[in-house]
Design an enzyme around this catalytic site. Structure first.
Site, PDB file in Angstrom:
ATOM      1  N   CYS A  31       0.829  -1.213   0.000  1.00  0.00           N
ATOM      2  CA  CYS A  31       0.000   0.000   0.000  1.00  0.00           C
ATOM      3  C   CYS A  31       0.863   1.263   0.000  1.00  0.00           C
ATOM      4  CB  CYS A  31      -0.904  -0.060   1.242  1.00  0.00           C
ATOM      5  SG  CYS A  31      -1.702   1.474   1.684  1.00  0.00           S
ATOM      6  N   CYS A  34       0.115   3.787   2.737  1.00  0.00           N
ATOM      7  CA  CYS A  34       0.568   3.249   4.027  1.00  0.00           C
ATOM      8  C   CYS A  34       2.048   3.556   4.227  1.00  0.00           C
ATOM      9  CB  CYS A  34       0.371   1.731   4.080  1.00  0.00           C
ATOM     10  SG  CYS A  34      -1.345   1.196   3.953  1.00  0.00           S
TER      11      CYS A  34
END
Length: 132
Positions: A31, A34
């Site tokens: 991600c 993230c």
């Protein structure tokens, strides 16, 4: 050394039970947002050594992600006195994360528990009043 704790289904309940204020970052290796949020989260952990900053790898711990209904990552959750008081998907900028932590610190948990009890009582009344 990291200021964050890796949370797993084995240590999650214990961590939340033993600590009155836990921040949880639901994330995954693949991600992009993230990865952008990770250093902001690490810095907040270093700036707030009295709080527990946990990370849940949603790939390694799908049961935890599912249990909390995590549908997009990163998602930040704050648990105080075993009550989730904040949950929001998206990578927060440093100032916003600092603000959220400050607001969560100021919460009157007796008031929060009272509001939850009132909401549950209202829901029970509504369900009971529908000719069940």
């Amino acid at each position: 050394m990291s200021a964050t704790v890796e949370l797993t289904k084995e240590n999650f309940d214990q961590t939340v039970t033993d600590n009155e204020f836990v921040l949880i970052d639901f994330w995954a290796e693949w991600c992009g947002p993230c990865k952008q949020f990770a250093p902001v989260y690490e810095k907040a952990a270093e700036d707030n050594p009295d709080l527990v900053f946990g990370k849940v790898d949603t790939e390694a711990q799908p049961e935890l992600a599912q249990a909390f209904g995590i549908q997009s990552i990163p998602t930040l959750m704050i648990v105080r006195d075993q009550v989730a008081v904040f949950a929001q998907p998206g990578a927060l900028p440093e100032a916003a994360l600092t603000d959220v932590i400050g607001q969560a610190r100021k919460l009157d948990m007796d008031q929060v528990r009272q509001q939850i009890a009132e909401q549950q009582a209202q829901q029970a009344q509504q369900q009971g009043g529908q000719g069940a």
